[in-house]
Design an enzyme around this catalytic site. Structure first.
Site, PDB file in Angstrom:
ATOM      1  N   ASN A 107       0.867  -1.182   0.000  1.00  0.00           N
ATOM      2  CA  ASN A 107       0.000   0.000   0.000  1.00  0.00           C
ATOM      3  C   ASN A 107       0.901   1.229   0.000  1.00  0.00           C
ATOM      4  O   ASN A 107       1.537   1.526   1.011  1.00  0.00           O
ATOM      5  CB  ASN A 107      -0.897  -0.047   1.246  1.00  0.00           C
ATOM      6  CG  ASN A 107      -1.729   1.207   1.426  1.00  0.00           C
ATOM      7  OD1 ASN A 107      -1.784   2.075   0.539  1.00  0.00           O
ATOM      8  ND2 ASN A 107      -2.380   1.317   2.569  1.00  0.00           N
ATOM      9  N   TRP A 108       0.953   1.888  -1.131  1.00  0.00           N
ATOM     10  CA  TRP A 108       1.847   3.066  -1.240  1.00  0.00           C
ATOM     11  C   TRP A 108       1.277   4.294  -0.522  1.00  0.00           C
ATOM     12  O   TRP A 108       1.954   5.299  -0.384  1.00  0.00           O
ATOM     13  CB  TRP A 108       2.110   3.387  -2.707  1.00  0.00           C
ATOM     14  CG  TRP A 108       3.182   2.535  -3.334  1.00  0.00           C
ATOM     15  CD1 TRP A 108       3.683   1.346  -2.847  1.00  0.00           C
ATOM     16  CD2 TRP A 108       3.908   2.789  -4.551  1.00  0.00           C
ATOM     17  NE1 TRP A 108       4.663   0.869  -3.686  1.00  0.00           N
ATOM     18  CE2 TRP A 108       4.820   1.734  -4.741  1.00  0.00           C
ATOM     19  CE3 TRP A 108       3.864   3.817  -5.500  1.00  0.00           C
ATOM     20  CZ2 TRP A 108       5.686   1.672  -5.838  1.00  0.00           C
ATOM     21  CZ3 TRP A 108       4.716   3.755  -6.598  1.00  0.00           C
ATOM     22  CH2 TRP A 108       5.627   2.698  -6.762  1.00  0.00           C
ATOM     23  N   LYS A 109       0.011   4.229  -0.118  1.00  0.00           N
ATOM     24  CA  LYS A 109      -0.630   5.387   0.539  1.00  0.00           C
ATOM     25  C   LYS A 109      -0.455   6.629  -0.326  1.00  0.00           C
ATOM     26  O   LYS A 109      -0.471   6.520  -1.553  1.00  0.00           O
ATOM     27  CB  LYS A 109      -0.082   5.549   1.964  1.00  0.00           C
ATOM     28  CG  LYS A 109      -0.161   4.228   2.756  1.00  0.00           C
ATOM     29  CD  LYS A 109       0.084   4.352   4.220  1.00  0.00           C
ATOM     30  CE  LYS A 109      -0.045   2.975   4.865  1.00  0.00           C
ATOM     31  NZ  LYS A 109       0.067   3.025   6.316  1.00  0.00           N
ATOM     32  N   HIS A 122      -9.349   1.017   5.242  1.00  0.00           N
ATOM     33  CA  HIS A 122      -8.058   1.209   5.914  1.00  0.00           C
ATOM     34  C   HIS A 122      -8.261   2.135   7.111  1.00  0.00           C
ATOM     35  O   HIS A 122      -9.073   3.057   7.062  1.00  0.00           O
ATOM     36  CB  HIS A 122      -7.046   1.807   4.938  1.00  0.00           C
ATOM     37  CG  HIS A 122      -5.647   1.752   5.472  1.00  0.00           C
ATOM     38  ND1 HIS A 122      -5.185   2.641   6.411  1.00  0.00           N
ATOM     39  CD2 HIS A 122      -4.638   0.883   5.235  1.00  0.00           C
ATOM     40  CE1 HIS A 122      -3.933   2.327   6.723  1.00  0.00           C
ATOM     41  NE2 HIS A 122      -3.584   1.267   6.026  1.00  0.00           N
ATOM     42  N   GLU A 140      -6.625   4.508   8.108  1.00  0.00           N
ATOM     43  CA  GLU A 140      -6.416   5.930   7.789  1.00  0.00           C
ATOM     44  C   GLU A 140      -7.656   6.519   7.125  1.00  0.00           C
ATOM     45  O   GLU A 140      -7.938   7.718   7.286  1.00  0.00           O
ATOM     46  CB  GLU A 140      -5.155   6.068   6.916  1.00  0.00           C
ATOM     47  CG  GLU A 140      -3.898   5.823   7.761  1.00  0.00           C
ATOM     48  CD  GLU A 140      -2.718   5.233   7.017  1.00  0.00           C
ATOM     49  OE1 GLU A 140      -2.685   5.297   5.774  1.00  0.00           O
ATOM     50  OE2 GLU A 140      -1.822   4.683   7.700  1.00  0.00           O
ATOM     51  N   GLU A 162      -4.929  -5.115  10.621  1.00  0.00           N
ATOM     52  CA  GLU A 162      -3.915  -4.079  10.809  1.00  0.00           C
ATOM     53  C   GLU A 162      -4.170  -3.341  12.120  1.00  0.00           C
ATOM     54  O   GLU A 162      -4.993  -2.411  12.165  1.00  0.00           O
ATOM     55  CB  GLU A 162      -3.964  -3.069   9.650  1.00  0.00           C
ATOM     56  CG  GLU A 162      -3.675  -3.664   8.295  1.00  0.00           C
ATOM     57  CD  GLU A 162      -3.127  -2.620   7.321  1.00  0.00           C
ATOM     58  OE1 GLU A 162      -2.020  -2.849   6.811  1.00  0.00           O
ATOM     59  OE2 GLU A 162      -3.780  -1.589   7.107  1.00  0.00           O
ATOM     60  N   GLY A 206       3.018   2.086  10.786  1.00  0.00           N
ATOM     61  CA  GLY A 206       3.993   3.155  10.647  1.00  0.00           C
ATOM     62  C   GLY A 206       4.766   3.473  11.917  1.00  0.00           C
ATOM     63  O   GLY A 206       5.435   4.505  11.993  1.00  0.00           O
ATOM     64  N   SER A 217       3.813  -2.345  10.162  1.00  0.00           N
ATOM     65  CA  SER A 217       5.260  -2.421  10.396  1.00  0.00           C
ATOM     66  C   SER A 217       5.872  -3.753   9.976  1.00  0.00           C
ATOM     67  O   SER A 217       6.788  -4.249  10.639  1.00  0.00           O
ATOM     68  CB  SER A 217       5.591  -2.092  11.861  1.00  0.00           C
ATOM     69  OG  SER A 217       5.246  -0.746  12.154  1.00  0.00           O
ATOM     70  N   GLY A 244       3.008  -1.191   4.194  1.00  0.00           N
ATOM     71  CA  GLY A 244       3.007   0.222   3.851  1.00  0.00           C
ATOM     72  C   GLY A 244       4.388   0.691   3.456  1.00  0.00           C
ATOM     73  O   GLY A 244       4.855   0.480   2.334  1.00  0.00           O
ATOM     74  N   GLY A 245       5.095   1.312   4.389  1.00  0.00           N
ATOM     75  CA  GLY A 245       6.378   1.950   4.099  1.00  0.00           C
ATOM     76  C   GLY A 245       7.378   1.071   3.366  1.00  0.00           C
ATOM     77  O   GLY A 245       8.055   1.525   2.438  1.00  0.00           O
TER      78      GLY A 245
HETATM   79  P1  13P Z   1       3.339   0.259   7.561  1.00  0.00           P
HETATM   80  O1  13P Z   1       3.829  -1.033   6.916  1.00  0.00           O
HETATM   81  O2  13P Z   1       4.037   1.465   7.025  1.00  0.00           O
HETATM   82  O3  13P Z   1       3.282   0.148   9.031  1.00  0.00           O
HETATM   83  O4  13P Z   1       1.806   0.434   7.057  1.00  0.00           O
HETATM   84  C1  13P Z   1       0.932  -0.628   7.173  1.00  0.00           C
HETATM   85  C2  13P Z   1      -0.316  -0.280   6.472  1.00  0.00           C
HETATM   86  O5  13P Z   1      -1.065   0.563   6.909  1.00  0.00           O
HETATM   87  C3  13P Z   1      -0.600  -0.973   5.205  1.00  0.00           C
HETATM   88  O6  13P Z   1      -1.893  -0.706   4.755  1.00  0.00           O
END
Ligand code: 13P
Length: 247
Positions: A8-10, A92, A94, A162, A168, A207, A228-229
Protein backbone atom coordinates in the site's frame (compact mmCIF):
# COMPACT_ATOMS: atom_id res chain seq x y z
CA UNK A 1 -4.71 -20.94 -1.28
CA UNK A 2 -2.04 -18.69 -2.83
CA UNK A 3 -0.47 -16.33 -0.37
CA UNK A 4 -0.54 -12.59 -1.04
CA UNK A 5 2.12 -9.92 -0.59
CA UNK A 6 0.32 -6.60 -0.92
CA UNK A 7 1.91 -3.16 -0.88
CA UNK A 8 0.00 0.00 0.00
CA UNK A 9 1.85 3.07 -1.24
CA UNK A 10 -0.63 5.39 0.54
CA UNK A 11 -0.18 9.03 -0.56
CA UNK A 12 3.31 8.38 -1.94
CA UNK A 13 4.55 7.97 -5.46
CA UNK A 14 5.20 10.02 -8.58
CA UNK A 15 5.80 8.75 -12.09
CA UNK A 16 9.54 8.52 -11.38
CA UNK A 17 8.82 5.91 -8.70
CA UNK A 18 7.64 3.45 -11.33
CA UNK A 19 11.34 2.59 -11.60
CA UNK A 20 10.84 0.72 -8.31
CA UNK A 21 8.08 -1.34 -9.91
CA UNK A 22 10.31 -2.26 -12.83
CA UNK A 23 13.09 -3.24 -10.42
CA UNK A 24 10.68 -5.37 -8.40
CA UNK A 25 9.49 -7.19 -11.52
CA UNK A 26 13.06 -7.70 -12.71
CA UNK A 27 14.05 -9.23 -9.37
CA UNK A 28 10.87 -11.35 -9.01
CA UNK A 29 9.62 -12.10 -12.52
CA UNK A 30 7.61 -15.20 -11.58
CA UNK A 31 6.77 -15.17 -7.85
CA UNK A 32 5.10 -18.24 -6.36
CA UNK A 33 2.82 -16.00 -4.28
CA UNK A 34 0.55 -13.24 -5.53
CA UNK A 35 2.17 -9.79 -5.50
CA UNK A 36 -0.03 -6.70 -5.44
CA UNK A 37 0.82 -3.01 -5.39
CA UNK A 38 -1.75 -0.34 -4.54
CA UNK A 39 -0.34 2.99 -5.73
CA UNK A 40 -2.17 6.30 -5.55
CA UNK A 41 -4.95 6.38 -8.14
CA UNK A 42 -2.94 8.79 -10.28
CA UNK A 43 -0.41 6.02 -10.99
CA UNK A 44 -2.67 3.02 -11.58
CA UNK A 45 -2.80 3.29 -15.37
CA UNK A 46 0.91 4.07 -15.65
CA UNK A 47 1.79 1.18 -13.35
CA UNK A 48 -0.40 -1.13 -15.43
CA UNK A 49 1.53 -0.05 -18.52
CA UNK A 50 4.87 -0.43 -16.74
CA UNK A 51 4.20 -4.00 -15.62
CA UNK A 52 3.98 -5.23 -19.22
CA UNK A 53 3.14 -8.92 -19.14
CA UNK A 54 4.47 -9.50 -15.63
CA UNK A 55 2.13 -11.14 -13.08
CA UNK A 56 2.03 -8.04 -10.86
CA UNK A 57 -1.44 -7.22 -9.54
CA UNK A 58 -2.51 -3.60 -9.14
CA UNK A 59 -5.08 -2.15 -6.78
CA UNK A 60 -6.68 1.07 -5.64
CA UNK A 61 -6.59 2.34 -2.05
CA UNK A 62 -10.26 3.31 -1.73
CA UNK A 63 -13.40 3.58 -3.83
CA UNK A 64 -16.78 5.25 -3.61
CA UNK A 65 -19.83 3.07 -3.07
CA UNK A 66 -21.59 4.42 -6.18
CA UNK A 67 -20.75 3.55 -9.77
CA UNK A 68 -20.77 7.19 -10.82
CA UNK A 69 -22.41 10.54 -10.26
CA UNK A 70 -21.94 13.88 -8.53
CA UNK A 71 -19.20 13.00 -6.03
CA UNK A 72 -16.37 15.44 -6.61
CA UNK A 73 -12.96 13.99 -5.88
CA UNK A 74 -14.16 10.43 -5.42
CA UNK A 75 -13.36 7.41 -7.58
CA UNK A 76 -15.74 4.58 -8.51
CA UNK A 77 -14.62 0.97 -8.36
CA UNK A 78 -15.48 0.72 -12.05
CA UNK A 79 -12.97 3.51 -12.76
CA UNK A 80 -10.22 1.68 -10.88
CA UNK A 81 -10.91 -1.42 -12.90
CA UNK A 82 -10.93 0.58 -16.12
CA UNK A 83 -7.49 1.99 -15.24
CA UNK A 84 -6.04 -1.49 -14.76
CA UNK A 85 -6.79 -2.41 -11.14
CA UNK A 86 -7.99 -5.85 -10.06
CA UNK A 87 -8.13 -5.09 -6.31
CA UNK A 88 -9.08 -2.23 -4.00
CA UNK A 89 -8.35 -1.64 -0.33
CA UNK A 90 -11.42 -0.58 1.66
CA UNK A 91 -11.72 0.45 5.29
CA UNK A 92 -8.06 1.21 5.91
CA UNK A 93 -7.71 2.72 9.38
CA UNK A 94 -6.42 5.93 7.79
CA UNK A 95 -9.69 6.18 5.82
CA UNK A 96 -11.71 5.27 8.91
CA UNK A 97 -9.78 7.86 10.93
CA UNK A 98 -9.20 10.68 8.42
CA UNK A 99 -12.62 10.44 6.75
CA UNK A 100 -14.85 9.02 9.46
CA UNK A 101 -15.68 5.88 7.51
CA UNK A 102 -18.01 3.57 9.44
CA UNK A 103 -18.33 -0.19 9.11
CA UNK A 104 -21.48 0.38 7.04
CA UNK A 105 -19.63 2.69 4.66
CA UNK A 106 -16.80 0.19 4.33
CA UNK A 107 -19.27 -2.59 3.62
CA UNK A 108 -20.88 -0.50 0.87
CA UNK A 109 -17.45 0.10 -0.67
CA UNK A 110 -16.65 -3.61 -0.56
CA UNK A 111 -19.96 -4.29 -2.33
CA UNK A 112 -19.02 -1.69 -4.94
CA UNK A 113 -15.71 -3.48 -5.46
CA UNK A 114 -17.55 -6.76 -6.03
CA UNK A 115 -20.03 -5.09 -8.37
CA UNK A 116 -17.10 -3.83 -10.46
CA UNK A 117 -15.35 -7.19 -10.46
CA UNK A 118 -12.58 -6.14 -8.07
CA UNK A 119 -11.22 -8.07 -5.11
CA UNK A 120 -11.95 -6.08 -1.93
CA UNK A 121 -9.22 -5.98 0.69
CA UNK A 122 -11.18 -5.18 3.84
CA UNK A 123 -9.03 -3.71 6.63
CA UNK A 124 -9.76 -3.84 10.33
CA UNK A 125 -7.85 -3.60 13.58
CA UNK A 126 -7.90 -2.27 17.12
CA UNK A 127 -6.46 0.93 18.53
CA UNK A 128 -3.90 0.84 21.34
CA UNK A 129 -6.56 1.99 23.77
CA UNK A 130 -8.81 -0.89 22.73
CA UNK A 131 -5.96 -3.41 23.05
CA UNK A 132 -5.05 -2.13 26.51
CA UNK A 133 -8.69 -2.46 27.53
CA UNK A 134 -8.64 -6.12 26.47
CA UNK A 135 -11.16 -5.45 23.69
CA UNK A 136 -9.06 -6.52 20.66
CA UNK A 137 -11.01 -9.63 19.69
CA UNK A 138 -14.37 -7.97 20.27
CA UNK A 139 -13.42 -4.91 18.19
CA UNK A 140 -11.99 -6.96 15.32
CA UNK A 141 -14.96 -9.33 15.27
CA UNK A 142 -17.32 -6.35 15.25
CA UNK A 143 -15.51 -4.71 12.34
CA UNK A 144 -15.46 -8.01 10.46
CA UNK A 145 -19.21 -8.47 10.97
CA UNK A 146 -19.99 -4.89 9.98
CA UNK A 147 -17.54 -4.30 7.14
CA UNK A 148 -17.63 -7.57 5.19
CA UNK A 149 -20.69 -7.91 2.96
CA UNK A 150 -22.81 -11.05 2.71
CA UNK A 151 -21.59 -11.69 -0.83
CA UNK A 152 -17.97 -12.09 0.25
CA UNK A 153 -16.16 -15.19 -1.02
CA UNK A 154 -12.59 -16.42 -0.99
CA UNK A 155 -12.32 -15.24 -4.59
CA UNK A 156 -13.59 -11.67 -4.15
CA UNK A 157 -12.47 -10.71 -0.63
CA UNK A 158 -9.27 -10.56 1.39
CA UNK A 159 -9.19 -9.52 5.06
CA UNK A 160 -6.29 -7.47 6.40
CA UNK A 161 -5.75 -7.33 10.16
CA UNK A 162 -3.91 -4.08 10.81
CA UNK A 163 -3.64 -2.99 14.45
CA UNK A 164 -3.86 0.80 14.26
CA UNK A 165 -1.01 1.24 16.75
CA UNK A 166 1.31 -0.94 14.63
CA UNK A 167 0.93 1.10 11.44
CA UNK A 168 3.99 3.15 10.65
CA UNK A 169 5.31 2.90 14.20
CA UNK A 170 7.80 0.04 14.03
CA UNK A 171 5.74 -1.67 16.72
CA UNK A 172 4.08 -5.03 16.11
CA UNK A 173 1.97 -7.35 18.22
CA UNK A 174 3.73 -10.46 19.48
CA UNK A 175 3.52 -13.47 17.19
CA UNK A 176 1.12 -15.07 19.68
CA UNK A 177 -1.11 -11.99 19.56
CA UNK A 178 -1.17 -12.09 15.76
CA UNK A 179 -2.03 -15.80 15.86
CA UNK A 180 -4.81 -15.14 18.36
CA UNK A 181 -6.52 -12.49 16.22
CA UNK A 182 -6.12 -14.43 12.97
CA UNK A 183 -7.55 -17.52 14.64
CA UNK A 184 -10.55 -15.57 15.92
CA UNK A 185 -11.15 -13.98 12.51
CA UNK A 186 -10.92 -17.36 10.78
CA UNK A 187 -13.43 -18.80 13.22
CA UNK A 188 -15.84 -15.88 12.71
CA UNK A 189 -15.59 -16.25 8.93
CA UNK A 190 -16.30 -19.98 9.15
CA UNK A 191 -19.34 -19.37 11.35
CA UNK A 192 -20.77 -16.79 8.98
CA UNK A 193 -19.81 -18.13 5.56
CA UNK A 194 -19.17 -21.83 6.16
CA UNK A 195 -16.74 -23.78 4.03
CA UNK A 196 -16.89 -21.12 1.28
CA UNK A 197 -14.67 -18.82 3.33
CA UNK A 198 -12.01 -21.41 4.09
CA UNK A 199 -9.78 -20.05 1.34
CA UNK A 200 -10.29 -16.36 2.14
CA UNK A 201 -6.87 -14.84 2.74
CA UNK A 202 -6.13 -13.20 6.10
CA UNK A 203 -3.26 -10.74 5.83
CA UNK A 204 -1.33 -9.14 8.66
CA UNK A 205 -0.37 -5.47 8.27
CA UNK A 206 1.49 -2.98 10.46
CA UNK A 207 5.26 -2.42 10.40
CA UNK A 208 6.02 -5.50 8.30
CA UNK A 209 9.68 -5.22 7.28
CA UNK A 210 12.27 -7.52 5.71
CA UNK A 211 13.60 -8.07 9.23
CA UNK A 212 10.37 -9.43 10.73
CA UNK A 213 8.54 -10.81 7.67
CA UNK A 214 9.74 -14.42 7.92
CA UNK A 215 8.71 -14.66 11.58
CA UNK A 216 5.28 -13.17 10.89
CA UNK A 217 4.72 -15.42 7.86
CA UNK A 218 5.50 -18.46 10.01
CA UNK A 219 2.52 -17.63 12.28
CA UNK A 220 -0.40 -20.02 11.83
CA UNK A 221 -3.24 -18.34 9.98
CA UNK A 222 -1.20 -15.58 8.34
CA UNK A 223 -1.73 -15.82 4.58
CA UNK A 224 0.37 -12.82 3.59
CA UNK A 225 0.91 -9.18 4.45
CA UNK A 226 -0.32 -5.69 3.70
CA UNK A 227 2.80 -3.57 3.72
CA UNK A 228 3.01 0.22 3.85
CA UNK A 229 6.38 1.95 4.10
CA UNK A 230 8.44 -1.09 3.15
CA UNK A 231 6.51 -1.51 -0.11
CA UNK A 232 7.86 1.72 -1.58
CA UNK A 233 11.32 0.38 -2.38
CA UNK A 234 11.81 -2.66 -4.61
CA UNK A 235 14.63 -4.04 -2.50
CA UNK A 236 12.61 -4.01 0.72
CA UNK A 237 9.33 -5.21 -0.76
CA UNK A 238 11.19 -7.81 -2.80
CA UNK A 239 12.72 -9.20 0.38
CA UNK A 240 9.24 -9.47 1.90
CA UNK A 241 7.97 -11.22 -1.25
CA UNK A 242 10.89 -13.66 -0.99
CA UNK A 243 10.10 -14.33 2.68
CA UNK A 244 6.49 -15.12 1.78
CA UNK A 245 7.58 -17.41 -1.04
CA UNK A 246 9.80 -19.30 1.42
CA UNK A 247 7.10 -19.55 4.14
P1 13P B 1 3.34 0.26 7.56
O1 13P B 1 3.83 -1.03 6.92
O2 13P B 1 4.04 1.46 7.02
O3 13P B 1 3.28 0.15 9.03
O4 13P B 1 1.81 0.43 7.06
C1 13P B 1 0.93 -0.63 7.17
C2 13P B 1 -0.32 -0.28 6.47
O5 13P B 1 -1.07 0.56 6.91
C3 13P B 1 -0.60 -0.97 5.21
O6 13P B 1 -1.89 -0.71 4.75
Amino acid sequence: MRKLAAGNWKMNGLAADLAEVKALIAAHPAPSCEVLLCPPATLIAQMAAARGGAPLLIGGQDCHAAAGGAHTGDIAAEMLRDAGASHVIVGHSERRGDHGETDAAVRAKAMAAHRAGLVAIVCLGETLEERRAGRTLEVCAGQLAGSVPDGATAANTVIAYEPVWAIGTGLTPTLAEIAEVHGALRQALAQRFGAGAAGMRLLYGGSVKPSNAAAIFAVAGVDGALVGGASLKAAEFGAIVAALEAA
